[in-house]
Write a protein that holds these residues in place. Structure first.
Motif, PDB file in Angstrom:
ATOM      1  N   ALA A 381      43.259  49.349   5.398  1.00 21.24           N
ATOM      2  CA  ALA A 381      44.180  48.210   5.353  1.00 21.24           C
ATOM      3  C   ALA A 381      44.712  47.875   6.746  1.00 21.24           C
ATOM      4  O   ALA A 381      44.787  46.698   7.129  1.00 21.24           O
ATOM      5  N   LEU A 382      45.076  48.893   7.521  1.00 22.82           N
ATOM      6  CA  LEU A 382      45.592  48.660   8.870  1.00 22.82           C
ATOM      7  C   LEU A 382      44.532  48.019   9.762  1.00 22.82           C
ATOM      8  O   LEU A 382      44.810  47.060  10.496  1.00 22.82           O
ATOM      9  N   THR A 384      41.874  46.340   8.833  1.00 22.92           N
ATOM     10  CA  THR A 384      41.558  44.990   8.352  1.00 22.92           C
ATOM     11  C   THR A 384      42.632  43.998   8.786  1.00 22.92           C
ATOM     12  O   THR A 384      42.331  42.886   9.237  1.00 22.92           O
ATOM     13  N   ALA A 385      43.888  44.402   8.671  1.00 23.53           N
ATOM     14  CA  ALA A 385      44.982  43.526   9.103  1.00 23.53           C
ATOM     15  C   ALA A 385      44.921  43.283  10.608  1.00 23.53           C
ATOM     16  O   ALA A 385      45.189  42.166  11.078  1.00 23.53           O
ATOM     17  N   ALA A 386      44.570  44.320  11.358  1.00 23.43           N
ATOM     18  CA  ALA A 386      44.480  44.167  12.812  1.00 23.43           C
ATOM     19  C   ALA A 386      43.359  43.214  13.212  1.00 23.43           C
ATOM     20  O   ALA A 386      43.456  42.512  14.221  1.00 23.43           O
ATOM     21  N   ALA A 388      42.293  40.657  11.310  1.00 21.56           N
ATOM     22  CA  ALA A 388      42.441  39.338  10.678  1.00 21.56           C
ATOM     23  C   ALA A 388      42.661  38.191  11.663  1.00 21.56           C
ATOM     24  O   ALA A 388      42.134  37.091  11.456  1.00 21.56           O
ATOM     25  N   GLY A 559      40.640  41.393  16.974  1.00 22.25           N
ATOM     26  CA  GLY A 559      41.929  40.841  16.574  1.00 22.25           C
ATOM     27  C   GLY A 559      42.943  40.913  17.704  1.00 22.25           C
ATOM     28  O   GLY A 559      43.687  39.951  17.959  1.00 22.25           O
TER      29      GLY A 559
END
Length: 735
Positions: A381-382, A384-386, A388, A559
């Protein structure tokens, strides 16, 4: 505990290690003076000859056979001009008699200088050469295609001497920009080397506990850079090497050379700690750590080979330079480092005890294994968020924006864009292979009626049957609307032969090349990486897992690149003005380099885990011991890489900053979050399935598989002489 693999048959009485890498280590140790002399010669040649590669480099590699590049080439063939030197005379009224006299006198002098094709100023009747407020004017000197750097310098000096009361002169233009980019790139490269080498030396002293061992990676890195410069100079004789390639290749060479030498020196210390003589330790180091170096270099080279799929010169140049640097870094680690160990091996502190099975990294792995699923989901999750923000990345050709605002060529470009809009490069230029009348009709009937076009600025004949049409667009000159205008112009050519060029067209061509050839490049890199990791591990699962995890860490890097250089995060701290987008080719280069470096650390870790698994440990214990024994060296190598990349990111060139920041983030994320948390969590969830492969692949691996583990013959039971241990420290370092 699993049953270990059968041991190899005993070695000869002299305990010689079999294999080509061991033989190479022996040879380099025995002939160390010749090896050192060879690399000294390479370094000297690299400094004296290879340093000239900056002079022969080309600023702006273009997009190969794209339509924008072909259009530019057609105009260049019809009007062979090397470029323009432009002066801004500002601060005094253009109508002032003294200003007029100073400018016209300079224009007359310039017209008689060798290499000058034409001179235009506000007093010669050329349109758009005076600002709207009447307090600034331009002097534009077009240089012939055959003009030399000395002739361009003479023109620049004469323009700088324009002297009129109240007026000041700033000289720029595309030729000055190109030279300033070359000069600053060379300065940034030198600055990066000067800053990073001392810092890495300090870190390696802390890692090894002594200066002798810490100095070897630095020496190897310097020699590798010399060899890399020499190789790039050779390639510059047969192909265009973009200026931006040089610092990229240098930073890769420094980072890999230090990492590889770090592994070699660390293994040498380990073997000495087990009682090996210097000769035996060099041989065994070459057979074990040397194999890791060779395998790692091969994986990085495979990652960079994806660049050869593209047609743009900058991609091919980086691919050639990058693969060359990898080969040279490998060669230095496998030949120069063993030779240097022969000279200073007795001065290198030897660990007095092996790495304990219990420590920070093994405890971390056990904690992760107890909560493997939550840890893995959190890491994914971290990451993937980074990653995005990269989904909203905007491509943008930088032009003069690659330099800070303090540079003269950047100031002239900004002034021309703001105060002399008729002289600024048009966002879109259509090259029409016809006369001016036909081009004008096309401009009126087709171009001017497009919804995104704000007007046609000029229809200029270039030759008998060649005309350029400067097209102005609404909004951002490189934004979505401008790129849509490019597509519409290419869809409706009005029955004429046309080439749509300009910055917006170059961005469109880069995007098209990446979208059409990128999947093939990604496929080549993925297949090559999967095959290599299978040959090393014998598993069909581990290579896929490694590929997916590397893509996650790569996304975090891209990102961060978007947040910093498009949205301006920390731009004040880093000393640059955000351009509102990313140079189109930078994400591709970041992917190739970051992917290769991530696989580099994957090999470091998996090789040790695989070795322990083959020795009979189960998968869970192999991961614990593998990270415990390699975690410190991987973390140290990652820290050294981050220092190298950060040193180059501190330079002035925007593109160098982008590469430095992106790669520093990639390595930092990979060496910490991925290797210490995500990999153990994923491998713990898979358990023994980590090593699964279909029966045909298992059979294939038994025949042609590669392995980091080498069955070393036992060392003779002998005490280590006090003289050999006089400088031994109590340092304990993983292999």
């Amino acid at each position: 505990m699993r049953k270990p693999l059968p041991a190899a048959s005993p070695s000869p009485a002299d305990h010689r290690v079999s294999g080509r890498l061991a033989a190479l280590g022996r040879a380099c140790y025995r002939h160390r003076r010749w090896v050192l002399a060879f690399w000294a010669l390479i370094l000297a040649a690299g400094v004296l000859i290879g340093g000239r590669v900056f002079e022969s480099s080309v600023a702006g590699g273009g997009t190969g056979g794209s339509e924008a590049a072909r259009g530019t080439a057609v105009v260049q063939a019809a009007d062979p001009v090397k470029g323009t030197v432009t002066a801004v005379v500002d601060g005094a009224p253009v109508s002032d008699r003294a200003v007029r006299t100073a400018v016209t006198t300079a224009a007359d002098d310039l017209a008689h200088l060798p290499g000058v094709s034409s001179v235009a100023d506000a007093y010669s009747g050329a349109p758009g050469m005076a600002s709207a407020d009447g307090r600034a004017s331009l002097v534009a000197v077009r240089m012939a295609d055959s003009s030399t750097p000395a002739q361009i310098e003479a023109v620049t000096e004469r323009l700088e001497k324009i002297d009129a009361a109240g007026a000041h002169v700033t000289v720029g233009g595309d030729l000055v920009l190109e030279q300033e980019v070359k000069d600053q790139t060379e300065k940034d490269t030198r600055f990066g080397e000067i800053v990073t080498l001392p810092l890495t030396l300090i870190v390696m002293v802390l890692v090894f506990g002594g200066l002798a061992a810490a100095g070897l990676p630095g020496i190897g890195a310097i020699a590798s850079v010399g060899g890399a410069l020499l190789a790039m100079f050779g390639f510059s004789r047969i192909m265009d090497i973009d200026t931006s390639v040089l610092p990229i290749a240098t930073v890769l060479g420094l980072g890999l050379s230090i990492d590889y030498a770090l592994l070699m020196v660390n293994r040498f210390r380990e073997e000495r700690g087990l009682g090996a003589t210097i000769a035996q330790a060099v041989e065994r180091t070459a057979a074990t750590a040397g194999r890791t170096v060779a395998f790692s270099g091969l994986t990085v080279a495979v990652a960079l080979s994806g660049l050869f799929v593209f047609t743009s010169p900058v991609f091919r140049a980086v691919g050639v330079a990058g693969v060359s640097v990898v080969v040279i870094a490998m060669a230095a680690a496998l030949t120069l480092v063993p030779a240097l160990l022969g000279f200073v091996g007795r001065r290198i502190k030897t660990p007095t005890e092996p790495v304990p099975d219990e420590g920070f990294f093994s405890r971390t792995v056990r904690r992760v294994q107890k909560r493997a699923m939550p840890v893995m989901l959190l890491c994914v999750a971290l990451l993937t968020a980074a990653g995005a923000p990269f989904l909203g990345a905007e491509p943008r050709s930088s032009g003069a924006d690659v330099l800070p605002k303090s540079f003269a060529s950047r100031q002239v470009a900004d002034t021309v864009a703001q105060r002399f809009p008729d002289q600024a490069p048009a966002p879109v230029t259509v090259v029409v292979a016809s006369n001016q009348k036909a081009a004008q009709a096309y401009a009126d009937d087709v171009v001017a009626k497009l919804p995104g076009v704000s007007g046609v600025r000029a229809v200029t004949p270039v030759g008998d049957d060649l005309t350029t049409v400067d097209v102005m667009v609404k909004g951002d000159p490189q934004g979505d609307r401008a790129r849509k205008v490019v597509d519409e112009l290419r869809a409706d050519r009005g029955g004429l032969t046309t080439y749509v060029t300009g910055d917006a067209a170059s961005v469109v061509d880069f995007q098209h090349e990446v979208s059409t050839r990128g999947p093939w490049a990604l496929g080549l890199v993925a297949v090559g990486t999967l095959v290599l990791l299978f040959l090393m591990t014998g598993s069909a699962v581990m290579p896929v897992k490694a590929l997916l995890m590397n893509l996650l860490s790569l996304g975090a890097s891209l990102g961060a690149l978007t947040l910093v250089f498009q949205h301006g995060w920390f731009s004040g701290l880093l000393g640059f003005t955000p351009a509102g987008g990313l140079e189109p080719f930078v994400p591709v280069l970041v992917f190739a380099f970051a992917f290769g470096l991530s696989m580099d650390y994957e090999v470091f870790l998996l090789s040790r885990i695989k070795e322990l698994y083959d020795q009979g440990h189960d998968s869970t214990r192999s991961v614990q011991l593998g990270l415990q024994r390699s975690g410190r060296i991987i973390t140290s190598a990652g820290l050294l890489m981050v220092i190298v990349f950060a040193g180059f990111a501190a330079g002035q060139m925007l593109m160098v900053k982008q590469m430095g920041i992106a790669l520093a983030v990639a390595v930092a994320v990979d060496a910490t979050l991925v290797r210490c948390l995500l990999v153990p969590a994923a491998m713990s969830l898979a358990g023994e399935f980590n090593w699964w492969a279909p029966a045909p692949l298992r059979k294939l691996h038994r025949r042609i598989g590669l392995s980091e583990h080498v069955d070393l013959p036992p060392l003779a039971a002998r005490p280590v002489l006090p003289a050999q241990r006089a400088d031994a420290g109590r340092v304990v370092v993983g292999s």
